[in-house]
Design a protein around this motif. Sequence first.
Motif, PDB file in Angstrom:
ATOM      1  N   THR A 123     -49.144  13.200  25.732  1.00  0.00           N
ATOM      2  CA  THR A 123     -50.298  12.379  26.020  1.00  0.00           C
ATOM      3  C   THR A 123     -50.519  12.079  24.294  1.00  0.00           C
ATOM      4  OG1 THR A 123     -51.230  14.939  25.948  1.00  0.00           O
ATOM      5  CG2 THR A 123     -50.565  14.231  27.984  1.00  0.00           C
ATOM      6  N   THR A 124     -49.896  12.074  23.217  1.00  0.00           N
ATOM      7  CA  THR A 124     -50.154  11.956  21.924  1.00  0.00           C
ATOM      8  C   THR A 124     -50.293  10.132  21.635  1.00  0.00           C
ATOM      9  OG1 THR A 124     -48.202  12.233  21.825  1.00  0.00           O
ATOM     10  CG2 THR A 124     -49.286  13.422  21.006  1.00  0.00           C
ATOM     11  N   ALA A 125     -49.279   9.378  22.969  1.00  0.00           N
ATOM     12  CA  ALA A 125     -49.538   7.782  22.841  1.00  0.00           C
ATOM     13  C   ALA A 125     -50.099   7.859  24.415  1.00  0.00           C
ATOM     14  CB  ALA A 125     -48.596   7.540  22.986  1.00  0.00           C
ATOM     15  N   ILE A 126     -50.847   6.570  24.042  1.00  0.00           N
ATOM     16  CA  ILE A 126     -51.268   5.861  25.557  1.00  0.00           C
ATOM     17  C   ILE A 126     -50.709   4.163  25.782  1.00  0.00           C
ATOM     18  CG2 ILE A 126     -53.308   4.270  26.491  1.00  0.00           C
ATOM     19  CD1 ILE A 126     -55.333   6.485  25.244  1.00  0.00           C
ATOM     20  N   VAL A 127     -49.918   4.538  26.929  1.00  0.00           N
ATOM     21  CA  VAL A 127     -49.132   2.918  27.067  1.00  0.00           C
ATOM     22  C   VAL A 127     -49.885   2.256  28.431  1.00  0.00           C
ATOM     23  CG1 VAL A 127     -47.134   3.219  25.638  1.00  0.00           C
ATOM     24  CG2 VAL A 127     -47.338   3.844  28.288  1.00  0.00           C
ATOM     25  N   VAL A 140     -50.343  -0.739  23.509  1.00  0.00           N
ATOM     26  CA  VAL A 140     -50.278   0.748  23.174  1.00  0.00           C
ATOM     27  C   VAL A 140     -50.929   1.576  22.223  1.00  0.00           C
ATOM     28  CG1 VAL A 140     -48.989   2.017  21.155  1.00  0.00           C
ATOM     29  CG2 VAL A 140     -47.644   0.471  22.785  1.00  0.00           C
ATOM     30  N   SER A 141     -51.574   2.454  21.851  1.00  0.00           N
ATOM     31  CA  SER A 141     -52.231   2.803  21.034  1.00  0.00           C
ATOM     32  C   SER A 141     -52.748   4.508  21.187  1.00  0.00           C
ATOM     33  CB  SER A 141     -54.461   3.186  22.139  1.00  0.00           C
ATOM     34  OG  SER A 141     -55.080   3.530  21.108  1.00  0.00           O
ATOM     35  N   LEU A 142     -52.213   5.237  19.549  1.00  0.00           N
ATOM     36  CA  LEU A 142     -52.113   6.742  19.677  1.00  0.00           C
ATOM     37  C   LEU A 142     -53.620   7.122  19.852  1.00  0.00           C
ATOM     38  CD1 LEU A 142     -49.627   7.007  16.201  1.00  0.00           C
ATOM     39  CD2 LEU A 142     -49.333   6.194  19.123  1.00  0.00           C
ATOM     40  N   ASN A 143     -53.012   8.707  20.347  1.00  0.00           N
ATOM     41  CA  ASN A 143     -54.201   9.104  20.784  1.00  0.00           C
ATOM     42  C   ASN A 143     -55.190  10.213  20.423  1.00  0.00           C
ATOM     43  OD1 ASN A 143     -56.385  10.459  22.506  1.00  0.00           O
ATOM     44  ND2 ASN A 143     -55.060  11.020  24.243  1.00  0.00           N
ATOM     45  N   GLN A 175     -51.365  -3.855  19.591  1.00  0.00           N
ATOM     46  CA  GLN A 175     -51.482  -2.764  19.663  1.00  0.00           C
ATOM     47  C   GLN A 175     -53.533  -2.484  19.076  1.00  0.00           C
ATOM     48  OE1 GLN A 175     -47.978  -1.521  18.171  1.00  0.00           O
ATOM     49  NE2 GLN A 175     -48.542  -2.804  16.852  1.00  0.00           N
ATOM     50  N   PHE A 176     -53.383  -1.484  19.740  1.00  0.00           N
ATOM     51  CA  PHE A 176     -54.576  -0.474  18.989  1.00  0.00           C
ATOM     52  C   PHE A 176     -54.791   0.410  17.956  1.00  0.00           C
ATOM     53  CE2 PHE A 176     -55.764  -2.714  22.656  1.00  0.00           C
ATOM     54  CZ  PHE A 176     -57.315  -3.573  22.146  1.00  0.00           C
TER      55      PHE A 176
END
Length: 341
Positions: A123-127, A140-143, A175-176
């Motif tokens: 859950t540290t990463a959102i894909v 891709v976004s980091l949470n 990517q954000f």
Amino acid sequence: MANDVGSLFNAGPQVVAGATSEEGLSFPDLGGPAMHCTDGTIDNVAPNEAGCFEQIRTVLSYLPDCGTAMPPVITCEDPTDRMSPDRRSIILRKRERMYNPRKIINTVVDEDSFFEIGPLWATTAIVDLARFDGHPDGIVSLNCEVNAGAIDALGSQKVTRLLKFLDVFNLPLVQFVDAPGYAIGTVAERTATMRHGVALGLAYCSTTMPIFSVVVRRVYGVASGLMLDARDPSMRVAWPSGEWGSLPLDGGIEVGHSYELKEIERKEGVEKRKEWCRDLEEEYRRLMNPVRTANHFGIEEIIDPTVTRPVVCEWVKHVYESLLLQRVMERVAGKIVPSFA
């Protein structure tokens, strides 16, 4: 995996009871969605088999029939010039405050096109998969709501898997970026964050699909360097809230100037040390300004968060009209041979 009937295991409950003395396990206890949708063995859970088939149809709708074909483009009724003033207030002025990255993604992509992959694990990463003006893309976004956004071992595996997936199916990546770096501490070391982080770096540098980066806040350390500099030429813009640095200032000043701070404290006292720390922080804050980075061509442009969707849609249209066509021809000729392995 279907939540009502799905299960997956190396051996059933009876064999497990005889081999390990773990008795009374049901199929869901041993290998149901609660087990495997949280460890990455299974990406998504659905309420039943019908829901599974619906998710499969959704994923296939983003993909080409084969690796030497263009992804399918559909008609989009969501205007590409749609503005969203709410984006200006998503990133809060107080740097320690968190925000919901999915809100950014949902306001930029085509309406109802957001399909998240693996929301219950890493859950540290959102894909996810989404569309811009009907064109399929990976996201891709980091949470920042989990572990302050620092990418851990599982997060590295999750992003690595998506990068290879997009490379195989000719999908560009948007990517954000809000990356404070890799996770640190004993838990991070015990779970081999460094090893999986290196694999993530390899995936960024060995895949060839086009990447567009929107810097929304922090750009710190090796992790953000990999995300932003994996392509040459790089395509990246930043919001005014962007921050650059090799280390976060909280703790970074103590590490980078440890000798000077110790000497000042020894010669002039604790108060002088604190004063010098404040001066250093003020100086570094000035250097981390996105305008300075833009002046040194570290990014292509600083944009108003409101216009993020039009900017990304324009890039995606260019990619589909030229870059992806060239990439498909190179795959047909055997010049590019992506692999998911």
